[in-house]
Design a protein around this motif. Structure first.
Motif, PDB file in Angstrom:
ATOM      1  N   GLN A   7       0.822  -1.111   0.132  1.00  0.00           N
ATOM      2  CA  GLN A   7      -0.052  -0.072   0.105  1.00  0.00           C
ATOM      3  C   GLN A   7       0.785   0.926  -0.100  1.00  0.00           C
ATOM      4  O   GLN A   7       0.367   2.340  -0.498  1.00  0.00           O
ATOM      5  CB  GLN A   7      -1.029  -0.123   1.205  1.00  0.00           C
ATOM      6  CG  GLN A   7      -2.167  -0.941   0.814  1.00  0.00           C
ATOM      7  CD  GLN A   7      -3.064  -1.016   2.059  1.00  0.00           C
ATOM      8  OE1 GLN A   7      -2.764  -0.784   3.276  1.00  0.00           O
ATOM      9  NE2 GLN A   7      -4.199  -1.658   1.587  1.00  0.00           N
ATOM     10  N   CYS A  10       1.515   1.856  -3.589  1.00  0.00           N
ATOM     11  CA  CYS A  10       0.197   1.883  -4.542  1.00  0.00           C
ATOM     12  C   CYS A  10      -0.201   3.741  -4.998  1.00  0.00           C
ATOM     13  O   CYS A  10      -0.115   4.317  -3.848  1.00  0.00           O
ATOM     14  CB  CYS A  10      -1.004   1.489  -3.830  1.00  0.00           C
ATOM     15  SG  CYS A  10      -2.528   1.553  -4.757  1.00  0.00           S
ATOM     16  N   GLN A  26     -10.684   0.075  -3.735  1.00  0.00           N
ATOM     17  CA  GLN A  26      -9.960   1.216  -3.361  1.00  0.00           C
ATOM     18  C   GLN A  26     -10.641   1.927  -2.254  1.00  0.00           C
ATOM     19  O   GLN A  26     -11.799   2.078  -2.045  1.00  0.00           O
ATOM     20  CB  GLN A  26     -10.048   2.177  -4.447  1.00  0.00           C
ATOM     21  CG  GLN A  26      -9.141   1.659  -5.522  1.00  0.00           C
ATOM     22  CD  GLN A  26      -8.780   2.730  -6.808  1.00  0.00           C
ATOM     23  OE1 GLN A  26      -9.966   2.986  -7.725  1.00  0.00           O
ATOM     24  NE2 GLN A  26      -7.909   3.363  -7.067  1.00  0.00           N
ATOM     25  N   ARG A  27      -9.575   2.532  -1.320  1.00  0.00           N
ATOM     26  CA  ARG A  27     -10.201   3.204  -0.112  1.00  0.00           C
ATOM     27  C   ARG A  27     -10.592   4.764  -0.613  1.00  0.00           C
ATOM     28  O   ARG A  27     -10.060   5.220  -1.583  1.00  0.00           O
ATOM     29  CB  ARG A  27      -9.186   3.519   0.917  1.00  0.00           C
ATOM     30  CG  ARG A  27      -8.410   2.274   1.448  1.00  0.00           C
ATOM     31  CD  ARG A  27      -7.670   2.461   2.460  1.00  0.00           C
ATOM     32  NE  ARG A  27      -6.422   3.485   2.052  1.00  0.00           N
ATOM     33  CZ  ARG A  27      -5.180   3.119   2.808  1.00  0.00           C
ATOM     34  NH1 ARG A  27      -5.006   2.115   3.530  1.00  0.00           N
ATOM     35  NH2 ARG A  27      -4.245   3.909   2.293  1.00  0.00           N
ATOM     36  N   VAL A  34      -7.098  -2.131  -1.978  1.00  0.00           N
ATOM     37  CA  VAL A  34      -7.413  -3.010  -0.912  1.00  0.00           C
ATOM     38  C   VAL A  34      -7.842  -4.283  -1.338  1.00  0.00           C
ATOM     39  O   VAL A  34      -8.506  -4.403  -2.392  1.00  0.00           O
ATOM     40  CB  VAL A  34      -8.306  -2.430   0.338  1.00  0.00           C
ATOM     41  CG1 VAL A  34      -7.708  -0.998   0.978  1.00  0.00           C
ATOM     42  CG2 VAL A  34      -9.617  -2.248  -0.320  1.00  0.00           C
ATOM     43  N   GLU A  38      -8.656 -12.465   0.898  1.00  0.00           N
ATOM     44  CA  GLU A  38      -7.352 -12.674   0.557  1.00  0.00           C
ATOM     45  C   GLU A  38      -7.270 -14.058   0.133  1.00  0.00           C
ATOM     46  O   GLU A  38      -6.103 -14.821  -0.222  1.00  0.00           O
ATOM     47  CB  GLU A  38      -6.914 -12.829   2.160  1.00  0.00           C
ATOM     48  CG  GLU A  38      -6.669 -11.552   2.803  1.00  0.00           C
ATOM     49  CD  GLU A  38      -5.906 -11.478   3.976  1.00  0.00           C
ATOM     50  OE1 GLU A  38      -5.390 -12.423   4.360  1.00  0.00           O
ATOM     51  OE2 GLU A  38      -5.868 -10.459   4.723  1.00  0.00           O
TER      52      GLU A  38
END
Length: 65
Positions: A7, A10, A26-27, A34, A38
């Motif tokens: 991150q 990014c 995306q935040r 993000v 997983e």
């Protein structure tokens, strides 16, 4: 498959979200990528690998396991 997003590297280009929207998001506050999961299903592998390939910051790593 194991996915890692650096991150700090990014740049928020969003290419990963375009090619694998079931895996990446995306935040809202800064656009940093993000993981939504997983452990994505096998059918998402192609999109995840493409996202890693086209990431302009080379912030995504994929481990084949």
């Amino acid at each position: 498959m194991k996915i890692d997003i650096d991150q700090d590297k990014c740049v928020g280009a969003g290419q990963c979200v375009l090619v694998a929207p079931e895996v990446f998001d995306q935040r809202d506050e800064d656009g940093v990528a993000v993981l939504l999961t997983e452990d994505p299903p096998a059918q998402e592998r192609g999109g995840v690998e493409e996202a890693a390939r086209i990431c302009p910051a080379a912030a995504i790593r994929v481990d084949g396991r």
